[in-house]
Motif scaffolding. Structure first.
Motif, PDB file in Angstrom:
ATOM      1  N   GLY A 128       0.824  -1.199   0.000  1.00  0.00           N
ATOM      2  CA  GLY A 128       0.000   0.000   0.000  1.00  0.00           C
ATOM      3  C   GLY A 128       0.857   1.247   0.000  1.00  0.00           C
ATOM      4  O   GLY A 128       2.015   1.235   0.431  1.00  0.00           O
ATOM      5  N   SER A 129       0.296   2.346  -0.485  1.00  0.00           N
ATOM      6  CA  SER A 129       1.057   3.583  -0.625  1.00  0.00           C
ATOM      7  C   SER A 129       1.666   4.041   0.697  1.00  0.00           C
ATOM      8  O   SER A 129       2.824   4.459   0.756  1.00  0.00           O
ATOM      9  CB  SER A 129       0.150   4.683  -1.194  1.00  0.00           C
ATOM     10  OG  SER A 129       0.867   5.885  -1.364  1.00  0.00           O
ATOM     11  N   ARG A 130       0.906   3.960   1.774  1.00  0.00           N
ATOM     12  CA  ARG A 130       1.432   4.428   3.061  1.00  0.00           C
ATOM     13  C   ARG A 130       2.567   3.541   3.555  1.00  0.00           C
ATOM     14  O   ARG A 130       3.531   4.026   4.155  1.00  0.00           O
ATOM     15  CB  ARG A 130       0.293   4.480   4.083  1.00  0.00           C
ATOM     16  CG  ARG A 130      -0.793   5.468   3.676  1.00  0.00           C
ATOM     17  CD  ARG A 130      -1.830   5.672   4.751  1.00  0.00           C
ATOM     18  NE  ARG A 130      -2.857   6.604   4.284  1.00  0.00           N
ATOM     19  CZ  ARG A 130      -3.738   7.187   5.048  1.00  0.00           C
ATOM     20  NH1 ARG A 130      -3.751   6.950   6.346  1.00  0.00           N
ATOM     21  NH2 ARG A 130      -4.627   8.024   4.550  1.00  0.00           N
ATOM     22  N   ASP A 131       2.460   2.241   3.287  1.00  0.00           N
ATOM     23  CA  ASP A 131       3.557   1.350   3.653  1.00  0.00           C
ATOM     24  C   ASP A 131       4.817   1.697   2.869  1.00  0.00           C
ATOM     25  O   ASP A 131       5.926   1.691   3.406  1.00  0.00           O
ATOM     26  CB  ASP A 131       3.173  -0.109   3.376  1.00  0.00           C
ATOM     27  CG  ASP A 131       1.984  -0.564   4.205  1.00  0.00           C
ATOM     28  OD1 ASP A 131       1.792  -0.022   5.309  1.00  0.00           O
ATOM     29  OD2 ASP A 131       1.249  -1.452   3.746  1.00  0.00           O
ATOM     30  N   LEU A 132       4.652   2.002   1.582  1.00  0.00           N
ATOM     31  CA  LEU A 132       5.800   2.310   0.737  1.00  0.00           C
ATOM     32  C   LEU A 132       6.457   3.621   1.144  1.00  0.00           C
ATOM     33  O   LEU A 132       7.687   3.740   1.118  1.00  0.00           O
ATOM     34  CB  LEU A 132       5.357   2.380  -0.725  1.00  0.00           C
ATOM     35  CG  LEU A 132       4.797   1.080  -1.310  1.00  0.00           C
ATOM     36  CD1 LEU A 132       4.317   1.314  -2.730  1.00  0.00           C
ATOM     37  CD2 LEU A 132       5.830  -0.035  -1.268  1.00  0.00           C
ATOM     38  N   VAL A 133       5.666   4.606   1.524  1.00  0.00           N
ATOM     39  CA  VAL A 133       6.228   5.868   2.010  1.00  0.00           C
ATOM     40  C   VAL A 133       7.085   5.622   3.245  1.00  0.00           C
ATOM     41  O   VAL A 133       8.186   6.178   3.388  1.00  0.00           O
ATOM     42  CB  VAL A 133       5.095   6.874   2.317  1.00  0.00           C
ATOM     43  CG1 VAL A 133       5.631   8.067   3.123  1.00  0.00           C
ATOM     44  CG2 VAL A 133       4.458   7.362   1.027  1.00  0.00           C
ATOM     45  N   ARG A 134       6.595   4.780   4.131  1.00  0.00           N
ATOM     46  CA  ARG A 134       7.363   4.457   5.339  1.00  0.00           C
ATOM     47  C   ARG A 134       8.683   3.772   4.987  1.00  0.00           C
ATOM     48  O   ARG A 134       9.737   4.101   5.546  1.00  0.00           O
ATOM     49  CB  ARG A 134       6.530   3.570   6.255  1.00  0.00           C
ATOM     50  CG  ARG A 134       7.225   3.251   7.583  1.00  0.00           C
ATOM     51  CD  ARG A 134       6.332   2.481   8.538  1.00  0.00           C
ATOM     52  NE  ARG A 134       5.930   1.194   7.986  1.00  0.00           N
ATOM     53  CZ  ARG A 134       4.709   0.910   7.555  1.00  0.00           C
ATOM     54  NH1 ARG A 134       3.754   1.826   7.612  1.00  0.00           N
ATOM     55  NH2 ARG A 134       4.419  -0.286   7.073  1.00  0.00           N
ATOM     56  N   GLU A 135       8.643   2.833   4.050  1.00  0.00           N
ATOM     57  CA  GLU A 135       9.868   2.126   3.664  1.00  0.00           C
ATOM     58  C   GLU A 135      10.842   3.047   2.954  1.00  0.00           C
ATOM     59  O   GLU A 135      12.064   2.927   3.135  1.00  0.00           O
ATOM     60  CB  GLU A 135       9.518   0.927   2.777  1.00  0.00           C
ATOM     61  CG  GLU A 135       8.728  -0.164   3.485  1.00  0.00           C
ATOM     62  CD  GLU A 135       9.451  -0.662   4.727  1.00  0.00           C
ATOM     63  OE1 GLU A 135      10.633  -1.011   4.635  1.00  0.00           O
ATOM     64  OE2 GLU A 135       8.822  -0.674   5.812  1.00  0.00           O
ATOM     65  N   LEU A 136      10.341   3.965   2.137  1.00  0.00           N
ATOM     66  CA  LEU A 136      11.212   4.955   1.508  1.00  0.00           C
ATOM     67  C   LEU A 136      11.916   5.804   2.550  1.00  0.00           C
ATOM     68  O   LEU A 136      13.131   6.034   2.488  1.00  0.00           O
ATOM     69  CB  LEU A 136      10.385   5.878   0.608  1.00  0.00           C
ATOM     70  CG  LEU A 136      10.317   5.604  -0.889  1.00  0.00           C
ATOM     71  CD1 LEU A 136       9.498   6.701  -1.552  1.00  0.00           C
ATOM     72  CD2 LEU A 136      11.694   5.549  -1.515  1.00  0.00           C
ATOM     73  N   THR A 137      11.160   6.287   3.521  1.00  0.00           N
ATOM     74  CA  THR A 137      11.709   7.145   4.564  1.00  0.00           C
ATOM     75  C   THR A 137      12.771   6.415   5.369  1.00  0.00           C
ATOM     76  O   THR A 137      13.774   7.008   5.783  1.00  0.00           O
ATOM     77  CB  THR A 137      10.581   7.635   5.487  1.00  0.00           C
ATOM     78  OG1 THR A 137       9.579   8.303   4.703  1.00  0.00           O
ATOM     79  CG2 THR A 137      11.118   8.606   6.528  1.00  0.00           C
ATOM     80  N   ARG A 138      12.581   5.129   5.591  1.00  0.00           N
ATOM     81  CA  ARG A 138      13.548   4.323   6.342  1.00  0.00           C
ATOM     82  C   ARG A 138      14.808   4.008   5.537  1.00  0.00           C
ATOM     83  O   ARG A 138      15.794   3.535   6.082  1.00  0.00           O
ATOM     84  CB  ARG A 138      12.905   3.009   6.775  1.00  0.00           C
ATOM     85  CG  ARG A 138      11.844   3.148   7.851  1.00  0.00           C
ATOM     86  CD  ARG A 138      11.208   1.786   8.127  1.00  0.00           C
ATOM     87  NE  ARG A 138      10.258   1.853   9.228  1.00  0.00           N
ATOM     88  CZ  ARG A 138       9.486   0.842   9.612  1.00  0.00           C
ATOM     89  NH1 ARG A 138       9.583  -0.318   8.969  1.00  0.00           N
ATOM     90  NH2 ARG A 138       8.647   0.979  10.613  1.00  0.00           N
ATOM     91  N   GLY A 139      14.752   4.230   4.226  1.00  0.00           N
ATOM     92  CA  GLY A 139      15.897   3.900   3.394  1.00  0.00           C
ATOM     93  C   GLY A 139      15.875   2.502   2.844  1.00  0.00           C
ATOM     94  O   GLY A 139      16.870   2.048   2.272  1.00  0.00           O
TER      95      GLY A 139
END
Length: 322
Positions: A128-139
């Motif tokens: 999901g988009s929100r999960d992907l944003v979190r993973e992007l932010t984490r690197g």
């Protein structure tokens, strides 16, 4: 603070067991424990609560974990970037995408990229988009296809690349929905919905639209991924709000455009269905690797060419300038 210490800390935090972490890292358990104690001594805090058979993170450990993961991911990316050979013969792209894009668009782009750069490793994470944003932010990802607008204020650069129409998916043979060329949000009231798991932008968008129309949606079943949701609709468990492109190749389903109100449909707003915007995102504080930049260029070129040729999936509009 050493990178090795952070790697040991992350391993223990993930498996919650010193001996198992040591086995995963192929190091002696006393050596791992010594490095963790050295890290705690340097930070002057305890990172773990240690009890027989029960290892948990302290508040300091909880705060350090996402930072440590990001540092290790950035170091790994830097190592790969430095090791890339001329002509993009080596490298890696970690890409996140929503299930609708994985099913309806991304495969053709990945094929084109792989044909052009066969030596570059492709790692795709579907979510999901929100999960992907979190993973992007984490690197954990280099690039991700996410839904705008983003929730909160994540440190990401976003470039809109396409629009998707949203439709109401229902069984092809079922005629319980109103006989119109479109549906209103109000038409979903009291109808059983098949709902995605938390973390999907479609879940939050559907629930918010229903509440704005003055009613609480009723779920027949919830918690599914895209394929499961579509199958549940096919067998008649309920209806679902999905991007139109995911219905391609599913003769057991039909899609009806969704609008906020009859007035919008009469005026032809949103064509007349509701839209959502997809963007390509990456972290602001990290320069894209040569491999990631090459993928970005490949994706944008594909969308421009497909838009001009009229071969984009149904319900998709290109937003990339030629």
């Amino acid at each position: 603070m050493q990178l090795q210490q952070l790697a040991y800390f992350v391993a223990v935090a993930e498996v919650r067991h010193f001996t198992q972490a040591a086995e995963l890292l192929r190091v002696a358990q006393p050596s791992l424990s010594k490095q963790i104690r050295a890290l705690e001594s340097e930070l002057n805090v305890s990172l773990f609560r240690r009890a027989r058979g029960n290892i948990t993170l302290t508040p300091a450990g909880e705060a350090l974990l996402p930072l440590a993961k990001r540092i290790l991911a950035d170091v790994d990316t830097a190592r790969l970037e430095v090791q890339e050979l001329a002509g993009l013969k080596r490298g890696r792209v970690r890409l996140g995408a929503t299930p609708s894009l994985c099913a309806g668009l991304l495969a053709d782009v990945l094929r084109r990229f792989h044909d052009r750069y066969p030596g570059i490793q492709l790692i795709v994470e579907e979510g999901g988009s929100r999960d992907l944003v979190r993973e992007l932010t984490r690197g954990s990802l280099d690039l991700a296809l996410v839904i705008l607008p983003l929730q909160g204020d994540p440190p990401l650069d976003t470039t809109p690349i396409l629009r998707e129409y949203l439709v109401v998916a229902s069984p092809a043979e079922q005629r319980s929905l109103p006989r119109r060329s479109y549906l209103r949000i109000e038409d979903l009231q009291d109808r059983p919905l098949v709902m995605f798991r938390p973390g999907y932008d479609l879940r939050e968008a559907t629930i918010s639209a229903c509440r704005a129309a003055g009613f609480e949606p009723r779920f027949a079943v919830e918690g599914g991924e895209m394929d499961a949701v579509l199958r549940f609709v096919e067998v008649g468990l309920g209806i679902a709000v999905v991007p139109s492109m995911v219905l391609a190749g599913r003769p057991g389903l039909r899609g009806t455009p969704l609008v906020l109100a009859d007035e919008e449909a009469r005026r032809g707003r949103h064509g007349p269905g509701l839209l959502r915007t997809v963007a390509l995102a990456h972290r602001k504080d990290v320069e894209l690797t040569h491999a990631a930049r090459a993928f970005q260029e490949t994706l944008q070129a594909f969308l421009v060419e497909a838009g001009e040729a009229g071969t984009l999936p149904a319900g998709v509009e290109n937003l990339v300038d030629a």
